[in-house]
Motif scaffolding. Structure first.
Motif, PDB file in Angstrom:
ATOM      1  N   UNK B  74      51.490  -7.593  53.910  1.00 27.78           N
ATOM      2  CA  UNK B  74      51.868  -7.133  52.581  1.00 27.78           C
ATOM      3  C   UNK B  74      51.334  -8.081  51.514  1.00 27.78           C
ATOM      4  N   UNK B  75      50.917  -7.482  50.411  1.00 27.95           N
ATOM      5  CA  UNK B  75      50.324  -8.271  49.333  1.00 27.95           C
ATOM      6  C   UNK B  75      51.310  -8.650  48.242  1.00 27.95           C
ATOM      7  N   UNK B  77      50.346  -9.494  44.291  1.00 28.35           N
ATOM      8  CA  UNK B  77      49.131  -9.410  43.488  1.00 28.35           C
ATOM      9  C   UNK B  77      49.177 -10.319  42.267  1.00 28.35           C
ATOM     10  N   UNK B  79      48.170  -9.629  39.237  1.00 24.58           N
ATOM     11  CA  UNK B  79      48.655  -8.935  38.034  1.00 24.58           C
ATOM     12  C   UNK B  79      49.939  -8.159  38.315  1.00 24.58           C
ATOM     13  N   UNK B  81      51.023  -5.729  39.739  1.00 25.40           N
ATOM     14  CA  UNK B  81      50.903  -4.350  40.217  1.00 25.40           C
ATOM     15  C   UNK B  81      52.247  -3.638  40.282  1.00 25.40           C
ATOM     16  N   UNK B  82      52.993  -3.702  39.187  1.00 28.78           N
ATOM     17  CA  UNK B  82      54.258  -2.963  39.110  1.00 28.78           C
ATOM     18  C   UNK B  82      54.030  -1.629  38.422  1.00 28.78           C
ATOM     19  N   UNK B  83      54.808  -0.625  38.808  1.00 24.54           N
ATOM     20  CA  UNK B  83      54.753   0.653  38.116  1.00 24.54           C
ATOM     21  C   UNK B  83      55.505   0.503  36.795  1.00 24.54           C
ATOM     22  N   UNK B  84      54.822   0.644  35.672  1.00 25.62           N
ATOM     23  CA  UNK B  84      55.486   0.361  34.387  1.00 25.62           C
ATOM     24  C   UNK B  84      56.591   1.363  34.053  1.00 25.62           C
ATOM     25  N   UNK B 126      63.154  -2.567  33.113  1.00 25.26           N
ATOM     26  CA  UNK B 126      61.787  -2.066  33.249  1.00 25.26           C
ATOM     27  C   UNK B 126      60.811  -3.225  33.100  1.00 25.26           C
ATOM     28  N   UNK B 128      58.317  -3.901  31.306  1.00 26.13           N
ATOM     29  CA  UNK B 128      57.971  -4.417  29.973  1.00 26.13           C
ATOM     30  C   UNK B 128      59.058  -5.329  29.407  1.00 26.13           C
ATOM     31  N   UNK B 142      59.450  -6.988  46.228  1.00 26.02           N
ATOM     32  CA  UNK B 142      58.917  -5.768  46.833  1.00 26.02           C
ATOM     33  C   UNK B 142      58.279  -6.084  48.186  1.00 26.02           C
ATOM     34  N   UNK B 143      57.556  -7.209  48.240  1.00 28.79           N
ATOM     35  CA  UNK B 143      56.943  -7.604  49.510  1.00 28.79           C
ATOM     36  C   UNK B 143      58.008  -7.974  50.533  1.00 28.79           C
TER      37      UNK B 143
END
Lengths: 285, 257
Positions: B74-75, B77, B79, B81-84, B126, B128, B142-143
């Motif tokens: 599992x990565x 990242x 940046x 890589x979250x779903x905004x 969220x 942001x 998440x990982x």
């Protein structure tokens, strides 16, 4: 600052001019030079301006006694709009128009989003679809109405199809541009968690493309209104376009303008609905 | 689990970015990959996790997976890589949903991962609304939620400011001390490499080759102690001397496409 203190008495320096000496001696306050470039919306100013414009129009028609056939006053336009609402004349035309634009927009959007996602996803779809869309997008869709009348008859089908087509192309373009704009690293992330393709499309590409799609909706609604009116002007008994042609031919300028007001209200309502949806589904931005 | 890369060579078109790289991340170690920019570190990590197919060579995963592992590699990242558009909870759920867990099992995994990364109170936030450090903690949570055997971390702290980086280094070490998962950690920061890694692989300039593998023989939790500072300093100097000239050359290179 170092320069200022090191040249303790520049007044006596033979090299520099007097003016310059004075300038270096004076402590000057910083002059503000930022600001601007930040226009705000001012609802009060907007309302006042619109009212002033209407008042001027009304005054002009009275002062210069302009013929109501040439330019009806806002008051006359308002009255005839009210009468049309009361007699049901407006609804007869508006309902026909809403039926056509509703179906046309719905079908154009469903097909447009589907094809747009395919072009955004698959090489073959892009290779075939993108140039076709690029070639057909600039064609004024109303030019195809005679063809659709030939194929689908003079009834509703040909009008709905023409409107649908005018909606289809901007929707395809907005959708695949939206899909393209979804960061690839998000897709790699999904792949690294073994997320299946359908879920990548449903939970990642579609939400990611939604902002672009909604911007496309604004364009497609405007396109649909344009084609709706044009198609109804060409061949319809009822509908706002037919109404405009009819009143124009009979020089009922006040009714004609009332029809234009209704069209504007339709456009504004649709745009407001899109804004409402945007606020709801794009709150994360 | 052990992750073995053997004879990895990779081309992007005519450009050779990796040349016959063989490295093995041993079970339970932190292996840092370091090298000048453009040496193919990230490419190598992409290949290691199956996101890129190498032109030559193979990747092998050896050992037995844990019983609750959903995703072995599992990565994390750079940046994040979250779903905004998704809350912290839904971002983690995104990695779990397709595994057919029961509702309770999924919630348990999510709250466990959030707890371990100190995010419990941010469940409904969220992206942001979060600072860079918090965003990366979500990436790490998440990982963790899929209980991987190998973490591939691609410059996970590079987008963060120096203070946040320091805090997250400590967090990553704390997490690692408990599970001893295998971590491959790509960085361009050699101090970070010395702070975290058991071994540091130094890659050469493009095309990347393994120049040297340097062992850091001090346990991670003792590395801040004064008595080890001389040794740490020596290792840092050694690493810098290995990278310095190539970093300068890489810096002066024109970027093509």
């Amino acid at each position: 600052m170092a320069d200022l203190s090191s040249s303790a008495s520049p007044r006596h320096s033979p090299q520099t001019g007097v003016k310059h000496d004075n300038a270096t001696q004076v402590a000057r306050p910083m002059v503000f030079r930022g600001g601007g470039f930040a226009p705000k919306s001012q609802p009060l100013v907007t309302a006042v301006a619109i009212l002033a414009l209407l008042a001027f129009w009304q005054a002009a028609t009275i002062l210069w006694s302009i013929s109501p056939t040439f330019l009806p006053s806002p008051e006359r336009v308002g009255r005839s709009l009210w009468r049309m609402i009361e007699t049901g004349e407006l609804w007869r035309h508006l309902s026909a128009s809403l039926y056509r634009i509703g179906w046309g927009w719905f079908l154009g959007t469903v097909f447009g989003v589907t094809i747009g996602v395919m072009i955004g996803l698959f090489t073959v779809a892009r290779a075939v679809g993108a140039p076709l869309v690029a070639a057909l997008y600039p064609v004024p869709k109303i030019a195809l109405l005679p063809l659709f009348i030939l194929w689908l008859g003079i009834g509703e089908g040909s009008k709905v199809a023409t409107i649908g087509l005018s909606v289809f192309f901007p929707t395809v373009i907005a959708t695949y541009a939206g899909v393209d704009a979804v960061p690839r690293n998000l897709i790699r992330m999904a792949q690294s968690f073994n997320v299946p393709l359908w879920r990548i499309v449903w939970s990642l590409l579609l939400p990611g493309a939604l902002a672009g799609m909604l911007a496309g909706f604004r364009i497609s609604i405007a396109a649909a209104l344009l084609v709706l009116v044009a198609a109804e002007m060409i061949g319809a008994q009822f509908g706002l376009g037919a109404f405009l042609i009819l009143t124009g031919n009979m020089l009922q300028t006040d009714k004609l303008m009332a029809g234009v007001v209704v069209l504007s209200a339709m456009g504004l309502t649709a745009s407001w609905l899109v804004t409402l949806i945007e606020r709801r589904v794009l709150h994360w931005r | 689990m052990e992750l073995a890369l053997t004879g990895i060579t990779h081309h992007f078109g005519a450009l050779k970015v990796l040349d016959n790289v063989s490295i093995t991340a041993r079970d339970g170690e932190i292996l840092a990959l370091i090298g000048p920019s453009g040496c193919g570190k990230s490419t190598l990590l992409g290949i290691a996790g199956g996101l890129l197919a190498p032109s030559e060579g193979q990747v092998e995963l050896r050992g037995t997976r844990g019983p609750d592992t959903l995703n072995e590699i599992t990565y994390v990242f750079q940046d994040f890589a979250l779903l905004p558009w998704a809350s912290v909870r839904d971002n983690i759920a995104f990695a779990l949903k397709h595994h057919g867990l029961s509702r309770q099992a999924m919630d348990a995994r999510i709250s466990n991962a959030l707890e371990r990364t100190g995010l419990s109170e941010f469940l409904d936030a969220y992206p942001k609304q979060l600072s860079g450090g918090m965003k990366q903690r979500v990436g790490i949570a998440r990982a963790l939620a899929v209980r991987p055997a190998v973490f591939l971390m691609d410059e996970p702290l590079s987008a963060l400011d120096a203070q946040t980086r320091e805090l997250l280094q400590e967090d990553i070490l704390d997490l690692w001390e408990r599970d001893r998962a295998t971590i491959v950690y790509v960085t361009h920061n050699f101090q970070e490499a010395i702070r975290l890694a058991n071994r540091v692989v130094v890659l050469s300039r493009r095309p990347g080759r393994v120049r040297e593998v340097i062992e850091v023989p001090i346990p991670q939790k003792d590395r801040q102690r004064p008595e080890h500072q001389a040794q740490i300093q020596g290792l840092a100097e050694r690493l810098w001397s290995l990278i310095r000239d190539e970093a300068r050359d890489a810096d002066r290179e024109l970027i093509n496409g």
